[in-house]
Structure formats: C-alpha cells, structure tokens
Scaffold this motif. Structure first.
Motif, PDB file in Angstrom:
ATOM      1  N   PRO A  10       0.747  -1.152   0.080  1.00 54.27           N
ATOM      2  CA  PRO A  10      -0.070   0.083   0.070  1.00 54.27           C
ATOM      3  C   PRO A  10       1.054   1.200  -0.023  1.00 54.27           C
ATOM      4  CG  PRO A  10       0.117  -0.699   2.297  1.00 54.27           C
ATOM      5  CD  PRO A  10       1.120  -1.546   1.075  1.00 54.27           C
ATOM      6  N   SER A  11       2.066   1.246   0.104  1.00 47.51           N
ATOM      7  CA  SER A  11       3.254   2.202   0.107  1.00 47.51           C
ATOM      8  C   SER A  11       2.819   3.312  -1.072  1.00 47.51           C
ATOM      9  CB  SER A  11       4.431   1.862   0.128  1.00 47.51           C
ATOM     10  OG  SER A  11       5.219   2.869   0.337  1.00 47.51           O
ATOM     11  N   THR A  12       2.601   4.550  -0.787  1.00 44.48           N
ATOM     12  CA  THR A  12       2.470   5.767  -1.937  1.00 44.48           C
ATOM     13  C   THR A  12       1.376   5.251  -2.772  1.00 44.48           C
ATOM     14  OG1 THR A  12       3.971   4.653  -3.513  1.00 44.48           O
ATOM     15  CG2 THR A  12       4.773   6.052  -1.905  1.00 44.48           C
ATOM     16  N   VAL A  13       0.421   4.398  -2.386  1.00 40.29           N
ATOM     17  CA  VAL A  13      -0.914   4.129  -3.010  1.00 40.29           C
ATOM     18  C   VAL A  13      -1.805   5.278  -3.237  1.00 40.29           C
ATOM     19  CG1 VAL A  13      -0.851   1.639  -2.782  1.00 40.29           C
ATOM     20  CG2 VAL A  13      -2.201   3.062  -1.271  1.00 40.29           C
ATOM     21  N   ALA A  14      -2.492   5.580  -4.133  1.00 38.49           N
ATOM     22  CA  ALA A  14      -3.582   6.526  -3.921  1.00 38.49           C
ATOM     23  C   ALA A  14      -4.574   6.304  -2.700  1.00 38.49           C
ATOM     24  CB  ALA A  14      -4.503   6.525  -5.429  1.00 38.49           C
TER      25      ALA A  14
END
Ligand SMILES: [Zn+2]
Lengths: 74, 264
Positions: A10-14
C-alpha cells in the motif's frame, strides 16, 4: 525508480485504494448508529417525548449533562 | 486499516473526549447551572421552575416530578454529569470512528489523517454547532414542562436534518469534485449544506420560553455549554486523527520495508 511501487504494497498508493468496502463497514455502522441513537435518547429524553417506564431516576442522574450538552430538558 | 481500527480508535478518543467535556462542564458550566437554579429557587422566574427536591409541588409541578428519585445536586453535578459526558463522548467518538472508516479513501485525495479530521469536523458542525445556533442550550429554570415533548421532538428533528444534510452535502461535493475538481466540489458541498440547514431553520418553529430570565446568566450558561461541546469534539477529532495517522504511518513503514526487502 520508476517501478519502485510494488504491486502488493500500500506504500504510496492513491488514497482511494485505501477505501474499506462499504459491505464490510455497513453492519458496524448500522449497529453503531442504532446504539448511539439509543444512548442519546436515553440521556436526553427520559422525561419528555419518549418516556422510559423506570420513572425519572436516569433523567435526574444525568440532568446536568443534558443541560450542558445542549439537549432540551425543561 | 480495517473498520476495527477505526472503531477502537474512535471509542478511545470518545472516552478521552468525555473526560475533557466533564472537566470543562464541571469547572465552567456548573457555576452557571447553580446560578440558574438559585434564581429559580428564589422565584425570579415564577412560571418556570426546576425541582431539585421533593418539596416543590402545587402550581410548580408541571415540570419535573421527583417523587421517586431525589438525587442530590452534588451527585448531579459530579457523578451524574460525568455519566452524561462519558456516555455521549464514547458514543459520538465510536460513531465518528466508523464514519471515518467510511470516509477513508473516499474524500478526494485526502490522506487518512486528513479525511478523519474532516469527518470529525463535519460531525461537530452538523451534530452540535449548527443545532446549537437554532436551538441553543437552555439552563434550568428556562422552558415550560408542557412543551418539553414538542421541544425535544424539534431538537431531534433539526439535528436529523442537519446530519442528513451534511451527508447529502458530502455526496454532492464528491460528485462535483469528480466532474470538475476539488475546490468547486468543496464549494458545492458547503453550499448544499448551508441551503439545507437554512431552509430547515426557517421552517422549524422558534422556541422562546425565556420569560424574564436574566440575559447575562443565560449568555454565560450558553457559552459554557458551547465550550463543553467544543471540548468534546476537539478531543474526539484530535485524538482520533492522531491515532489513525499513527496506524497509517506504521502500516506505510512496514510496507516500505517489505518493498525494500523485495528488491534485495
Ligand atoms: Zn433540567
């Protein structure tokens, strides 16, 4: 670095990808809303529109809270 | 982040908010309640009254009747007050937590902390601040026992309109933001809410049962009541936002670590 985003993290996901499915929240929300309403009604209007048969004990006990939290009392 | 995360954080925030509201209500509000009751006992407002013991009767008995429950003023202003603020705090905190779970990832490009703070702000405005503007809190001694039913119904009705109005406004804002962009979306949502509550405020009847109640005491009481509500919502919003942000940062850090490990 262009492909630094690993598909599974989920890192840097929208932010939209963080959304919890409504299906999953709905039951909690229904129960929570009903419970919240019961408590608010119990605190705010034991004497009044809705009368709980147990007399005025709860009404008197939370009396000051009702006034100061802005519920109608008198 | 799951629904559970938000509910647990919301309940914790609500508990702390209940404590904060009690502290403010006890220190700032109770002196005003006492002043109002003293006025009432002195008969300053003859047609309104508040019974604090079983001695009141006769013409005055149209309001509270305490035949079976004589709870002392000391208990009412301490344990009773704490019961009320804690119960309302926990319930509002839990519900704000759940609604923040709904808001997560659904309020434009807001990150978890920001969307949570926004949900708490909307809760404060729609559940407490706006209803207060239409039907402000009244101290003991104000209001007739004969109209308590209708006033309670009006208050709940207005709160319901306000809360549903803000939910509708969020839907409008999301739609408008999707169509144009963020700022027009926010403007459209805010306008929708203002229109809904303004129309409702016009249609909901006025309640004026102040009689000859002294304006200065009334003002002080209402300010203290508003401070109590604001303290409650401020703590709900701040604590919930901090907890959600902390959880999210941990999750991000763990994910980044996994991503890094995968590259090795
Ligand atoms: Zn009262």
């Amino acid at each position: 670095m262009a492909h630094a985003i690993s598909s599974s993290t989920p890192s840097t996901v929208a932010p939209a990808d963080l959304a919890i499915p409504l299906r999953e929240i709905a039951p909690w929300l229904v129960l929570g809303a009903l419970f919240a309403m019961s408590v608010v009604v119990l605190i705010s209007s034991v004497q009044g529109a809705i009368t709980i048969p147990a007399g005025t004990a709860i009404h008197e006990w939370v009396h000051d809270g009702r006034h100061l939290l802005g519920f109608p009392c008198h | 982040m799951t629904t559970r995360t938000f509910l647990v954080h919301g309940l914790l925030a609500g508990l702390l908010a209940g404590v904060a509201a009690f502290v403010v209500a006890y220190t700032v509000g109770e002196p005003q309640v006492d002043r109002a009751i003293a006025l009432e006992s002195a008969g300053a407002t003859a047609d309104h009254h508040h019974e604090d013991d079983v001695t009141t009767s006769g013409a005055a008995s149209h309001s509270h009747s305490h035949d079976d429950a004589a709870i002392s003023r000391t208990t009412q202003s301490t344990l009773g007050l704490a019961t009320g603020t804690l119960a309302i705090g926990i319930v509002l905190g839990g519900l704000t937590g759940l609604l923040s779970a709904v808001g997560l990832g659904r309020l434009g490009s807001l990150r978890p902390a920001a969307s949570t703070a926004l949900v708490a702000l909307l809760g404060a405005v729609s559940f407490s601040v706006v209803p207060f503007l239409k039907y402000p809190a009244t101290p003991p001694a104000v209001g007739s026992g004969e109209t308590i039913d209708s006033r309670t119904a009006l208050w709940f009705g207005f709160v319901a309109v306000s809360v549903l109005g803000v939910l509708a406004a969020v839907a409008v804002a999301r739609r408008a933001a999707h169509r144009w962009s963020g700022v027009p979306g926010i403007v459209a949502g805010a306008a929708a809410y203002v229109v809904v509550v303004a129309v409702a405020a016009l249609f909901f009847p006025e309640v004026d049962e102040l009689g000859g109640f002294p304006a200065s005491v009334l003002w002080d009481f209402r300010i203290s009541s508003l401070l109590t509500l604001l303290a409650m919502w401020a703590v709900i919003g701040a604590v919930l936002t901090v907890l959600v942000d902390r959880t999210w940062r941990r999750q991000e850090a763990a994910a980044a670590q996994r991503a890094f490990a995968a590259t090795l």
